[in-house]
Design an enzyme around this catalytic site. Structure first.
Site, PDB file in Angstrom:
ATOM      1  N   ASP A   1      -0.247   0.376  -5.689  1.00 14.18           N
ATOM      2  CA  ASP A   1      -1.431   1.425  -4.971  1.00 14.18           C
ATOM      3  C   ASP A   1      -2.567   1.052  -5.918  1.00 14.18           C
ATOM      4  O   ASP A   1      -2.330   1.222  -7.215  1.00 14.18           O
ATOM      5  CB  ASP A   1      -0.810   2.787  -4.771  1.00 14.18           C
ATOM      6  CG  ASP A   1      -1.775   3.434  -3.798  1.00 14.18           C
ATOM      7  OD1 ASP A   1      -1.588   3.436  -2.381  1.00 14.18           O
ATOM      8  OD2 ASP A   1      -2.946   4.201  -4.241  1.00 14.18           O
TER       9      ASP A   1
ATOM     10  N   CYS B   1       0.981  -1.249   0.098  1.00 13.64           N
ATOM     11  CA  CYS B   1      -0.120  -0.042  -0.019  1.00 13.64           C
ATOM     12  C   CYS B   1       1.047   1.030   0.039  1.00 13.64           C
ATOM     13  O   CYS B   1       1.232   1.994   0.897  1.00 13.64           O
ATOM     14  CB  CYS B   1      -1.063  -0.010   1.283  1.00 13.64           C
ATOM     15  SG  CYS B   1      -1.816  -1.458   1.738  1.00 13.64           S
TER      16      CYS B   1
ATOM     17  N   CYS C   1      -0.502   3.791  11.068  1.00 11.57           N
ATOM     18  CA  CYS C   1      -0.440   5.107  11.865  1.00 11.57           C
ATOM     19  C   CYS C   1      -1.262   5.416  12.904  1.00 11.57           C
ATOM     20  O   CYS C   1      -1.835   6.266  13.021  1.00 11.57           O
ATOM     21  CB  CYS C   1      -0.249   6.386  11.084  1.00 11.57           C
ATOM     22  SG  CYS C   1      -1.727   6.441  10.003  1.00 11.57           S
TER      23      CYS C   1
END
Length: 442
Positions: free
Chosen positions: A286, A262, A380
């Site tokens: 992607d 990704c 994240c």
């Protein structure tokens, strides 16, 4: 400088954000097309991100001065009031009278005489009395107080208090509301951190070493950064240290074949290419071709030659197995609330919609890994449902894989996993796990 035009531009974006659009994406797509001056563009950015970030506290203040509450207002008027209150409460450089005057002009255009008087009256009272607004009783229910005062969803604050305690939750909320720091990653193919500090200083940019990762620098300001020779010649890449741990944990080696599942916008791919000394192959996937263009531009600037890009859904990708695989999965972004103003308001729904995809991507990455190969799963996010719970479920369902302790690779910042916590580590939060596929003779 046309501050009314800037505020109206911000107002239109805020209305769309309230309807579900992403603030940062709206700014990224609309500001470059506008005829606003650089100063006005900066004001638009400040207003949009500030109002989005502080929405819950602004609405609490509004409730104090409105009979029926902000939810009953026309969306245009509601956001005009938010804009006005944000300037009065948070922007010292803008005189309160100017904030009131410009808001009244907008109310006249987007409302009627009654709403014009309402905006004028409410904002004048906030300017006079705003320092005396009473917030929820912190002793009665700390979660409600923190949710309102620091402008975070109550559901989020309650779970953080349960996990971290009140004091650490306060620190996390304060970090999320501060201006984000600017970090850069030294391009080790071209320079060293020490040399880069000197090169930037010669161009008027002050930088200092980051305490978390050695190749990263922290800047006092990003002003003029992208016009420097250092940037144009590819001596660095803008990247947060929290995002840098994944490539380091994967430990890609020169000559290996690596899959970045990704990839866009590609910060981790170029980081891996630097670690590999520009030797080997990195395949960067992607779904969206346009997002890979940023990676391709950075590859050229940084002098990276071993990355091949491919626009394809990673879940449908087939290939010969790779030595190493990075699965940097889509997530709620809860570690980046400081940087992404609207992510906090979408966190719950994002967690609910993404955990299935995160597990599917991890399984697919594992299928594409050689026996004995290494996979890193990263996000994240600081939420366990997106992190260790995904990894634990994968390992339970796939006995041919084993978790390797992250501290063996990054002993100064990791234990079983890498868990970057914003107020402790001074950067974006993140998570990374290192998984190995058992070899043929294990």
């Amino acid at each position: 400088m046309d501050e009314l035009a800037a505020r109206e531009f911000a107002l239109k974006i805020l209305k769309r954000v309230e309807q579900g659009a992403y603030a940062d994406k709206m700014l990224e797509s609309l500001l470059p097309q506008s005829r606003l001056s650089d100063t006005d563009k900066a004001l638009v950015r400040e207003l949009v991100l500030g109002v989005t970030k502080w929405r819950r506290r602004l609405d609490w203040i509004l409730k104090v001065y409105l009979v029926k509450g902000p939810d009953r207002l026309n969306p245009w008027i509601r956001n005009i009031l938010r804009l006005g209150i944000y300037q009065i409460v948070f922007l010292d450089r803008i005189p309160p009278w100017a904030a009131v005057d410009e808001a009244v002009k907008l109310a006249e255009k987007y409302g009627h005489e009654g709403t014009k008087r309402l905006v004028n009256g409410v904002l004048r009272r906030v300017a006079r009395e705003g320092d005396n607004v009473k917030y929820p009783n912190v002793k009665r229910d700390p979660a409600i107080y923190l949710s309102v005062y620091y402008s975070h969803p109550l559901w989020t604050v309650r779970r953080w208090i349960e996990r971290y305690g009140v004091a650490e939750t306060v620190k996390l909320c304060e970090f999320n509301n501060a201006n984000p720091k600017v970090f850069i990653r030294t391009n080790s193919l071209k320079t060293t951190p020490e040399r880069l500090i000197g090169q930037l200083e010669a161009e008027g940019i002050e930088a200092r070493p980051n305490q978390l990762l050695v190749d990263f620098l922290e800047l006092e300001s990003a002003e003029g950064l992208f016009k420097t020779r250092c940037f144009l010649e590819g001596h660095f890449q803008v990247q947060d240290p929290g995002a840098g741990v994944a490539a380091l944990l994967l430990e890609p080696r020169p000559g290996e074949r690596v899959l970045d599942m990704c990839s866009a916008p590609g910060g981790k791919a170029t980081h891996m290419a630097e670690i590999m000394r520009n030797q080997g192959l990195i395949l960067a996937l992607d779904k969206q071709k346009r997002r890979l263009r940023t990676l391709q531009e950075n590859m050229k600037r940084l002098g990276v030659q071993i990355i091949q890009t491919k626009a394809e859904d990673a879940l449908n990708f087939t290939s010969e197995p790779f030595d190493r695989v990075l699965v940097d999965a889509p997530c709620s972004g809860s570690g980046t609330f400081c940087r992404r103003a609207d992510a906090r308001w979408k966190m719950r729904e994002r967690i609910e919609e993404l955990t299935g995809l995160q597990l599917a991507l991890l399984k697919k990455g594992a299928e594409l890994l050689k026996p004995g190969g290494v996979l890193v799963y990263s996000t994240c996010s600081i939420e366990p449902e997106e992190n260790e719970m995904v990894v634990e479920r994968f390992l339970k369902e796939n006995p041919g894989f084993t978790l390797e302790k992250a501290e063996k690779v990054l002993p100064s910042i990791a234990e079983q996993y890498v868990k970057i916590f914003p107020p402790r580590d001074g950067c974006d939060g993140s998570f990374a796990a290192r998984i190995r596929r058992r070899g043929e003779y294990d």
